[in-house]
Design a protein around this motif. Structure first.
Motif, PDB file in Angstrom:
ATOM      1  N   ASP A   9      29.887   5.561 -14.454  1.00 46.44           N
ATOM      2  CA  ASP A   9      29.480   4.043 -13.850  1.00 46.44           C
ATOM      3  C   ASP A   9      28.268   4.331 -12.772  1.00 46.44           C
ATOM      4  O   ASP A   9      27.721   3.298 -12.756  1.00 46.44           O
ATOM      5  CB  ASP A   9      30.940   4.001 -13.016  1.00 46.44           C
ATOM      6  N   ILE A  10      28.324   5.386 -11.969  1.00 40.60           N
ATOM      7  CA  ILE A  10      27.221   5.595 -11.036  1.00 40.60           C
ATOM      8  C   ILE A  10      25.884   5.498 -11.663  1.00 40.60           C
ATOM      9  O   ILE A  10      24.923   4.934 -11.269  1.00 40.60           O
ATOM     10  CB  ILE A  10      27.236   6.865 -10.320  1.00 40.60           C
ATOM     11  N   ILE A  11      25.689   6.045 -13.069  1.00 43.06           N
ATOM     12  CA  ILE A  11      24.384   6.046 -13.701  1.00 43.06           C
ATOM     13  C   ILE A  11      24.176   4.723 -14.088  1.00 43.06           C
ATOM     14  O   ILE A  11      22.964   4.267 -13.817  1.00 43.06           O
ATOM     15  CB  ILE A  11      24.605   6.991 -14.996  1.00 43.06           C
ATOM     16  N   ARG A  12      25.120   3.811 -14.575  1.00 47.05           N
ATOM     17  CA  ARG A  12      24.900   2.638 -15.118  1.00 47.05           C
ATOM     18  C   ARG A  12      24.393   1.589 -13.967  1.00 47.05           C
ATOM     19  O   ARG A  12      23.431   0.986 -13.994  1.00 47.05           O
ATOM     20  CB  ARG A  12      26.110   2.030 -15.765  1.00 47.05           C
ATOM     21  N   LYS A  13      25.017   1.754 -12.963  1.00 44.55           N
ATOM     22  CA  LYS A  13      24.701   1.034 -11.746  1.00 44.55           C
ATOM     23  C   LYS A  13      23.309   1.406 -11.245  1.00 44.55           C
ATOM     24  O   LYS A  13      22.626   0.436 -10.785  1.00 44.55           O
ATOM     25  CB  LYS A  13      25.793   1.351 -10.550  1.00 44.55           C
ATOM     26  N   ALA A  14      22.943   2.610 -10.872  1.00 45.37           N
ATOM     27  CA  ALA A  14      21.857   3.024 -10.601  1.00 45.37           C
ATOM     28  C   ALA A  14      20.605   2.640 -11.342  1.00 45.37           C
ATOM     29  O   ALA A  14      19.553   1.962 -11.081  1.00 45.37           O
ATOM     30  CB  ALA A  14      21.802   4.670 -10.409  1.00 45.37           C
ATOM     31  N   LEU A  15      20.943   2.748 -12.744  1.00 43.61           N
ATOM     32  CA  LEU A  15      19.940   2.348 -13.770  1.00 43.61           C
ATOM     33  C   LEU A  15      19.804   0.813 -13.696  1.00 43.61           C
ATOM     34  O   LEU A  15      18.378   0.284 -13.766  1.00 43.61           O
ATOM     35  CB  LEU A  15      20.410   2.538 -15.050  1.00 43.61           C
ATOM     36  N   MET A  16      20.748  -0.086 -13.383  1.00 47.73           N
ATOM     37  CA  MET A  16      20.716  -1.285 -13.221  1.00 47.73           C
ATOM     38  C   MET A  16      19.841  -1.707 -11.881  1.00 47.73           C
ATOM     39  O   MET A  16      19.380  -2.840 -11.797  1.00 47.73           O
ATOM     40  CB  MET A  16      22.043  -1.831 -13.087  1.00 47.73           C
TER      41      MET A  16
ATOM     42  N   ASP B  25      20.045  12.610   6.799  1.00 44.48           N
ATOM     43  CA  ASP B  25      21.308  12.443   7.537  1.00 44.48           C
ATOM     44  C   ASP B  25      22.621  13.173   6.588  1.00 44.48           C
ATOM     45  O   ASP B  25      23.430  13.792   7.324  1.00 44.48           O
ATOM     46  CB  ASP B  25      21.424  11.151   8.221  1.00 44.48           C
ATOM     47  N   GLN B  26      22.654  12.661   5.435  1.00 44.83           N
ATOM     48  CA  GLN B  26      23.623  13.210   4.723  1.00 44.83           C
ATOM     49  C   GLN B  26      23.547  14.712   4.362  1.00 44.83           C
ATOM     50  O   GLN B  26      24.523  15.510   4.470  1.00 44.83           O
ATOM     51  CB  GLN B  26      23.519  12.538   3.238  1.00 44.83           C
ATOM     52  N   ALA B  27      22.414  15.096   4.233  1.00 44.19           N
ATOM     53  CA  ALA B  27      22.239  16.512   4.088  1.00 44.19           C
ATOM     54  C   ALA B  27      22.465  17.346   5.450  1.00 44.19           C
ATOM     55  O   ALA B  27      23.184  18.254   5.178  1.00 44.19           O
ATOM     56  CB  ALA B  27      20.617  16.860   3.652  1.00 44.19           C
ATOM     57  N   LYS B  28      22.202  16.746   6.410  1.00 39.79           N
ATOM     58  CA  LYS B  28      22.508  17.277   7.668  1.00 39.79           C
ATOM     59  C   LYS B  28      24.032  17.505   7.974  1.00 39.79           C
ATOM     60  O   LYS B  28      24.368  18.733   8.337  1.00 39.79           O
ATOM     61  CB  LYS B  28      21.936  16.635   8.945  1.00 39.79           C
ATOM     62  N   LYS B  29      24.826  16.685   7.362  1.00 38.40           N
ATOM     63  CA  LYS B  29      26.130  16.867   7.380  1.00 38.40           C
ATOM     64  C   LYS B  29      26.826  18.178   6.987  1.00 38.40           C
ATOM     65  O   LYS B  29      27.672  18.954   7.369  1.00 38.40           O
ATOM     66  CB  LYS B  29      26.898  15.696   6.581  1.00 38.40           C
ATOM     67  N   PHE B  41      35.626  19.561   0.349  1.00 36.97           N
ATOM     68  CA  PHE B  41      35.739  18.894  -0.974  1.00 36.97           C
ATOM     69  C   PHE B  41      34.924  17.640  -1.064  1.00 36.97           C
ATOM     70  O   PHE B  41      34.154  17.004  -1.838  1.00 36.97           O
ATOM     71  CB  PHE B  41      37.056  18.942  -1.454  1.00 36.97           C
ATOM     72  N   GLN B  42      35.551  16.935  -0.079  1.00 33.44           N
ATOM     73  CA  GLN B  42      34.996  15.206   0.088  1.00 33.44           C
ATOM     74  C   GLN B  42      33.530  15.446   0.464  1.00 33.44           C
ATOM     75  O   GLN B  42      32.975  14.472  -0.342  1.00 33.44           O
ATOM     76  CB  GLN B  42      35.648  14.639   1.248  1.00 33.44           C
ATOM     77  N   LEU B  43      33.082  15.902   1.148  1.00 38.51           N
ATOM     78  CA  LEU B  43      31.558  16.335   1.548  1.00 38.51           C
ATOM     79  C   LEU B  43      30.524  16.495   0.241  1.00 38.51           C
ATOM     80  O   LEU B  43      29.642  15.853  -0.253  1.00 38.51           O
ATOM     81  CB  LEU B  43      31.197  17.143   2.623  1.00 38.51           C
ATOM     82  N   LEU B  44      31.338  17.533  -0.533  1.00 34.30           N
ATOM     83  CA  LEU B  44      30.511  17.973  -1.786  1.00 34.30           C
ATOM     84  C   LEU B  44      30.521  16.838  -3.007  1.00 34.30           C
ATOM     85  O   LEU B  44      29.612  16.864  -3.590  1.00 34.30           O
ATOM     86  CB  LEU B  44      30.934  19.174  -2.217  1.00 34.30           C
ATOM     87  N   THR B  45      31.796  16.082  -2.812  1.00 38.84           N
ATOM     88  CA  THR B  45      31.956  15.130  -3.608  1.00 38.84           C
ATOM     89  C   THR B  45      30.957  13.948  -3.567  1.00 38.84           C
ATOM     90  O   THR B  45      30.149  13.494  -4.400  1.00 38.84           O
ATOM     91  CB  THR B  45      33.242  14.537  -3.888  1.00 38.84           C
ATOM     92  N   GLU B  46      30.744  13.755  -2.107  1.00 42.37           N
ATOM     93  CA  GLU B  46      29.732  12.630  -1.805  1.00 42.37           C
ATOM     94  C   GLU B  46      28.322  13.100  -1.959  1.00 42.37           C
ATOM     95  O   GLU B  46      27.636  12.437  -2.642  1.00 42.37           O
ATOM     96  CB  GLU B  46      29.841  12.345  -0.120  1.00 42.37           C
ATOM     97  N   MET B  47      28.016  14.349  -1.806  1.00 42.78           N
ATOM     98  CA  MET B  47      26.863  14.828  -2.010  1.00 42.78           C
ATOM     99  C   MET B  47      26.473  14.730  -3.558  1.00 42.78           C
ATOM    100  O   MET B  47      25.462  14.339  -4.007  1.00 42.78           O
ATOM    101  CB  MET B  47      26.643  16.256  -1.720  1.00 42.78           C
ATOM    102  N   ALA B  48      27.446  15.162  -4.367  1.00 41.35           N
ATOM    103  CA  ALA B  48      27.154  15.217  -5.804  1.00 41.35           C
ATOM    104  C   ALA B  48      26.921  13.586  -6.300  1.00 41.35           C
ATOM    105  O   ALA B  48      25.994  13.476  -7.066  1.00 41.35           O
ATOM    106  CB  ALA B  48      28.255  15.704  -6.604  1.00 41.35           C
ATOM    107  N   THR B  49      27.576  12.711  -5.831  1.00 41.64           N
ATOM    108  CA  THR B  49      27.340  11.277  -6.094  1.00 41.64           C
ATOM    109  C   THR B  49      26.059  10.800  -5.654  1.00 41.64           C
ATOM    110  O   THR B  49      25.328  10.237  -6.390  1.00 41.64           O
ATOM    111  CB  THR B  49      28.526  10.512  -5.449  1.00 41.64           C
ATOM    112  N   SER B  50      25.764  11.325  -4.505  1.00 44.28           N
ATOM    113  CA  SER B  50      24.299  10.688  -4.148  1.00 44.28           C
ATOM    114  C   SER B  50      23.188  11.134  -4.703  1.00 44.28           C
ATOM    115  O   SER B  50      22.027  10.996  -4.936  1.00 44.28           O
ATOM    116  CB  SER B  50      24.054  10.624  -2.335  1.00 44.28           C
ATOM    117  N   HIS B  51      23.181  12.753  -5.134  1.00 39.55           N
ATOM    118  CA  HIS B  51      22.383  13.367  -6.017  1.00 39.55           C
ATOM    119  C   HIS B  51      22.239  12.502  -7.261  1.00 39.55           C
ATOM    120  O   HIS B  51      21.223  12.489  -7.677  1.00 39.55           O
ATOM    121  CB  HIS B  51      23.030  14.865  -6.368  1.00 39.55           C
ATOM    122  N   VAL B  52      23.598  12.050  -7.956  1.00 39.80           N
ATOM    123  CA  VAL B  52      23.180  11.352  -9.187  1.00 39.80           C
ATOM    124  C   VAL B  52      22.484  10.104  -9.010  1.00 39.80           C
ATOM    125  O   VAL B  52      21.530   9.860  -9.952  1.00 39.80           O
ATOM    126  CB  VAL B  52      24.749  11.026  -9.939  1.00 39.80           C
TER     127      VAL B  52
END
Lengths: 21, 214
Positions: A9-16, B25-29, B41-52
Motif C-alpha cells: 500500500d505504501i508503495i502504491r501510494k508513493a508511486l501515485m 528530524d526523523q533520523a535525529k529521533k 519498535f515503534q521508531l524502527l517501524t516508522e523509519m522503515a515506512t519512511s524509508h520505503v
C-alpha cells in the motif's frame, strides 16, 4: 499514519505521488 | 572512460539518491537516549515506512523505470525494499558519524526486541560494506541495481528490467575501474554484497514474524 499500511500500500501510494495527504 | 551519456546518467542517479533521504528530524529521533524496547519498535517501524517512501521517490528517477509496466514497478519495489533499506542503513553505519552515534544506533537496534540471530548477520553486513569504503556513486548505483533485479517475484517483463539493470551495471563497472584502478576485484566485491543482501532479505522476513510474536 502511513506506518500501519502494508508494504504494497505504501508503495502504491508513493508511486501515485500522493504521499502528502 | 564513461561516455557522456553514462556520466549524465550517473550524475542524475546520484542527485536523486542525495535528494531523497530520510528527513533529518526523523533520523535525529534515532539518536535520542531514553527509548525502551516498545518505543524502539515503534521508531524502527516508522523509519522503515519512511524509508520505503524515500526509496519510491528515488526509484521514480531511475531512467526507464516509469516506462515499465505499472504492476512490474510495484513487484520490483516490493521485492527490493528490504534489501535497499539494509544497503542504505549500512551507509549510516560506515559514514563517519560524530563520536558515539554509531554505538547509540547499534544499542537501540540490539534493545528493540529483535533476536540475536538476526542482529549478527545484519551487523556483519554493515561491517563488510564498511570495508569496501564505497563512494556515494557506488551506493546510488548499487541501490538502483538492487531495485532493477529482473527475477523478483511477479515481475512479468523480465527482459525490460534486465535491459535497465545492464545499463546501470555497465556504468558501475566503468566507475569502479576509474576510481579503484589498483583494485581489480572492487566491482566483483560490490556485486558480492548483493548476494549477501539476499540472505538478509530472508532473515528479515523471519525476524518480522518472531518480532511480532514477542
Amino acid at each position: 499514519p502511513a506506518s500501519n499500511l502494508g508494504l504494497e500500500d505504501i508503495i502504491r501510494k508513493a508511486l501515485m505521488g500522493n504521499m502528502e495527504d | 572512460e564513461l561516455s557522456q551519456e553514462q556520466q549524465a546518467l550517473l550524475n542524475y542517479i546520484v542527485d536523486a539518491y542525495n535528494k531523497h533521504r530520510i528527513p533529518p528530524d526523523q533520523a535525529k529521533k534515532l539518536l535520542q537516549e531514553q527509548f525502551n524496547a516498545e518505543e524502539n519498535f515503534q521508531l524502527l517501524t516508522e523509519m522503515a515506512t519512511s524509508h520505503v517512501q524515500v526509496l519510491v521517490e528515488f526509484t521514480k528517477n531511475i531512467p526507464g523505470f516509469q516506462s515499465l509496466d505499472h504492476e512490474d514497478q510495484i513487484a520490483l519495489l516490493k521485492g527490493s525494499a528490504v534489501e535497499a533499506m539494509f544497503l542504505r542503513s549500512a551507509q549510516v553505519f560506515t559514514r563517519k558519524l560524530p563520536q558515539g552515534h554509531t554505538e547509540v544506533l547499534e544499542d537501540r537496534i540490539r534493545k528493540s526486541g529483535i533476536s540475536e540471530e538476526f542482529i549478527t548477520p545484519m551487523f556483519n553486513f554493515y561491517k563488510s560494506i564498511g570495508e569496501l569504503q564505497m563512494l556515494q556513486e557506488e551506493h546510488a548505483l548499487l541501490t538502483a541495481i538492487t531495485i532493477l533485479t529482473p527475477d523478483r517475484p511477479y515481475v512479468r517483463d523480465q527482459q525490460a528490467v534486465e535491459g535497465l539493470q545492464e545499463t546501470m551495471l555497465e556504468v558501475l563497472r566503468k566507475f569502479c575501474k576509474l576510481q579503484h584502478p589498483q583494485e581489480a576485484q572492487h566491482f566483483a566485491r560490490l556485486l558480492g554484497r548483493l548476494t549477501e543482501l539476499r540472505t538478509l532479505n530472508h532473515h528479515h522476513a523471519e525476524m518480522l514474524t518472531s518480532w511480532r510474536m514477542s
